[in-house]
Write a protein that holds these residues in place. Sequence first.
Motif, mmCIF file in Angstrom:
data_model
loop_
_atom_site.group_PDB
_atom_site.id
_atom_site.type_symbol
_atom_site.label_atom_id
_atom_site.label_comp_id
_atom_site.label_asym_id
_atom_site.label_seq_id
_atom_site.Cartn_x
_atom_site.Cartn_y
_atom_site.Cartn_z
ATOM 1 N N PHE A 56 0.829 -1.199 0.000
ATOM 2 C CA PHE A 56 0.000 0.000 0.000
ATOM 3 C C PHE A 56 0.865 1.251 0.000
ATOM 4 N N ALA A 57 0.418 2.264 -0.743
ATOM 5 C CA ALA A 57 1.060 3.568 -0.736
ATOM 6 C C ALA A 57 -0.018 4.637 -0.610
ATOM 7 N N GLN A 58 0.177 5.542 0.327
ATOM 8 C CA GLN A 58 -0.749 6.666 0.464
ATOM 9 C C GLN A 58 -0.348 7.744 -0.522
ATOM 10 N N VAL A 59 -1.193 7.966 -1.505
ATOM 11 C CA VAL A 59 -0.884 8.943 -2.544
ATOM 12 C C VAL A 59 -2.179 9.479 -3.130
ATOM 13 N N ASP A 60 -2.174 10.743 -3.485
ATOM 14 C CA ASP A 60 -3.309 11.393 -4.122
ATOM 15 C C ASP A 60 -3.127 11.305 -5.635
ATOM 16 N N ILE A 61 -4.082 10.711 -6.344
ATOM 17 C CA ILE A 61 -3.930 10.551 -7.787
ATOM 18 C C ILE A 61 -3.902 11.889 -8.516
ATOM 19 N N ALA A 62 -4.351 12.964 -7.878
ATOM 20 C CA ALA A 62 -4.292 14.287 -8.498
ATOM 21 C C ALA A 62 -2.888 14.866 -8.474
ATOM 22 N N ASP A 63 -1.976 14.271 -7.712
ATOM 23 C CA ASP A 63 -0.579 14.707 -7.619
ATOM 24 C C ASP A 63 0.257 13.825 -8.539
ATOM 25 N N ALA A 64 0.499 14.295 -9.750
ATOM 26 C CA ALA A 64 1.171 13.476 -10.758
ATOM 27 C C ALA A 64 2.566 13.054 -10.316
ATOM 28 N N GLY A 65 3.286 13.943 -9.680
ATOM 29 C CA GLY A 65 4.641 13.616 -9.238
ATOM 30 C C GLY A 65 4.659 12.518 -8.197
ATOM 31 N N ALA A 66 3.821 12.658 -7.185
ATOM 32 C CA ALA A 66 3.757 11.647 -6.133
ATOM 33 C C ALA A 66 3.252 10.319 -6.681
ATOM 34 N N LEU A 67 2.298 10.379 -7.613
ATOM 35 C CA LEU A 67 1.764 9.163 -8.214
ATOM 36 C C LEU A 67 2.849 8.426 -8.992
ATOM 37 N N GLY A 105 -7.179 13.742 -11.569
ATOM 38 C CA GLY A 105 -6.744 12.421 -11.136
ATOM 39 C C GLY A 105 -6.967 11.363 -12.202
ATOM 40 N N HIS A 106 -8.115 11.408 -12.874
ATOM 41 C CA HIS A 106 -8.386 10.424 -13.924
ATOM 42 C C HIS A 106 -7.416 10.601 -15.091
ATOM 43 N N LEU A 107 -7.148 11.843 -15.470
ATOM 44 C CA LEU A 107 -6.175 12.092 -16.534
ATOM 45 C C LEU A 107 -4.803 11.539 -16.151
ATOM 46 N N ASN A 108 -4.406 11.735 -14.902
ATOM 47 C CA ASN A 108 -3.124 11.201 -14.442
ATOM 48 C C ASN A 108 -3.086 9.685 -14.549
ATOM 49 N N MET A 109 -4.203 9.026 -14.242
ATOM 50 C CA MET A 109 -4.238 7.572 -14.343
ATOM 51 C C MET A 109 -4.192 7.114 -15.808
ATOM 52 N N LEU A 110 -4.795 7.864 -16.704
ATOM 53 C CA LEU A 110 -4.673 7.541 -18.121
ATOM 54 C C LEU A 110 -3.228 7.658 -18.585
ATOM 55 N N GLU A 111 -2.512 8.635 -18.051
ATOM 56 C CA GLU A 111 -1.098 8.776 -18.377
ATOM 57 C C GLU A 111 -0.285 7.614 -17.815
ATOM 58 N N VAL A 112 -0.631 7.166 -16.622
ATOM 59 C CA VAL A 112 0.024 5.980 -16.059
ATOM 60 C C VAL A 112 -0.182 4.790 -16.983
ATOM 61 N N ALA A 113 -1.424 4.607 -17.442
ATOM 62 C CA ALA A 113 -1.724 3.495 -18.338
ATOM 63 C C ALA A 113 -0.962 3.627 -19.657
ATOM 64 N N ARG A 114 -0.852 4.839 -20.161
ATOM 65 C CA ARG A 114 -0.153 5.056 -21.433
ATOM 66 C C ARG A 114 1.323 4.696 -21.327
ATOM 67 N N ARG A 115 1.915 4.952 -20.178
ATOM 68 C CA ARG A 115 3.361 4.744 -20.025
ATOM 69 C C ARG A 115 3.714 3.331 -19.558
ATOM 70 N N ALA A 116 2.728 2.571 -19.078
ATOM 71 C CA ALA A 116 3.018 1.213 -18.604
ATOM 72 C C ALA A 116 3.395 0.330 -19.794
ATOM 73 N N GLU A 117 4.469 -0.439 -19.647
ATOM 74 C CA GLU A 117 5.050 -1.142 -20.795
ATOM 75 C C GLU A 117 4.259 -2.380 -21.218
ATOM 76 N N ARG A 118 3.753 -3.156 -20.289
ATOM 77 C CA ARG A 118 3.086 -4.408 -20.650
ATOM 78 C C ARG A 118 1.670 -4.473 -20.057
#
Length: 324
Positions: A56-67, A105-118
């Motif tokens: 578990f990690a406590q993080v706010d998805i609206a904070d792109a850097g911390a995410l 936060g949702h946009l940040n998660m879409l960016e996470v998905a875009r950058r995930a390799e597999r």
Amino acid sequence: MTTLVTGAAGFIGFHVAKALLARGERVLGIDSLDAYYDPRLKHDRLAALAHPGFAFAQVDIADAGALGAALEGQGLRRIIHLAAQAGVRHSIENPQAYVASNLVGHLNMLEVARRAERLEGMVYASSSSVYGGQSKLPFTEGDPVDQPVSLYAATKKADELMSHAYAHLYGIPLTGLRFFTVYGPWGRPDMAVWAFTEAILQGRPIPVFNRGAMSRDFTYVDDIVAGVLAVSDSPPPAGTGDAPHRIYNLGNNRAEPLLRLIDVLEEALGRKAERELLPMQPGDVPATYADISAIRRDHGFEPTTPIEVGLRRWVEWYRGYKGV
């Protein structure tokens, strides 16, 4: 490889993480642990998730850097994105929280998905609120949803639009689930089932809005989890020429009158409620009812828990958790 569950200390996220762990998956949960409702409940959920396969990690998805820092090197296989600022009524009082969590936060998660390799795919939470106040029942995914009656609903519709754009641009398999009123053990204190239970046991009147002329597609949390996992296990195919983006209703396929819910809850509690009949609240809608034929066809989803069973399980959990 890891399954990321955002909002893991929340109601649905907790149950999804628990189900994934039960089938032997490694789960990384993230949550901001904000104070929208008592954080002690969120900490208790996390304690109940203690497992060698859970981090578990406590993080706010609206904070792109911390995410980004929290997810670096995790090797994400799937994402189940359930973190959001929930609640129709709260969106009237604190709109900025919805922009931060549900849009940024949702946009940040879409960016996470875009950058995930597999990454195999991402499932995200939408809401039946997107259907607004339309009178046509049941709600189907093809219905127009361009007249939201709350900011919360507007942010969820925006999430669907952003997701479609990312699926089209980058070929990311994305699936949005329009949840219909979810209840069950470890539920949220701001929702009707919890609030009614607490008031009845304390001898306080329960607020019955629209003077009881309301119905909801009340859906037990175990059925919701079954739908989430089914969709996560079978993401939309990429590389077919179409954007790999799907949207499904996820509900009980039955509109229960609010007064019927109160009757069943009274029976489960063994006490009668004092009912305070009130007008409709701003942003609320008189009825919700999910057509689930699409998710039934594509993923074999079938809800199995009627409110008579689900509310009894809820009451058993509530009494044990609260010691009453």
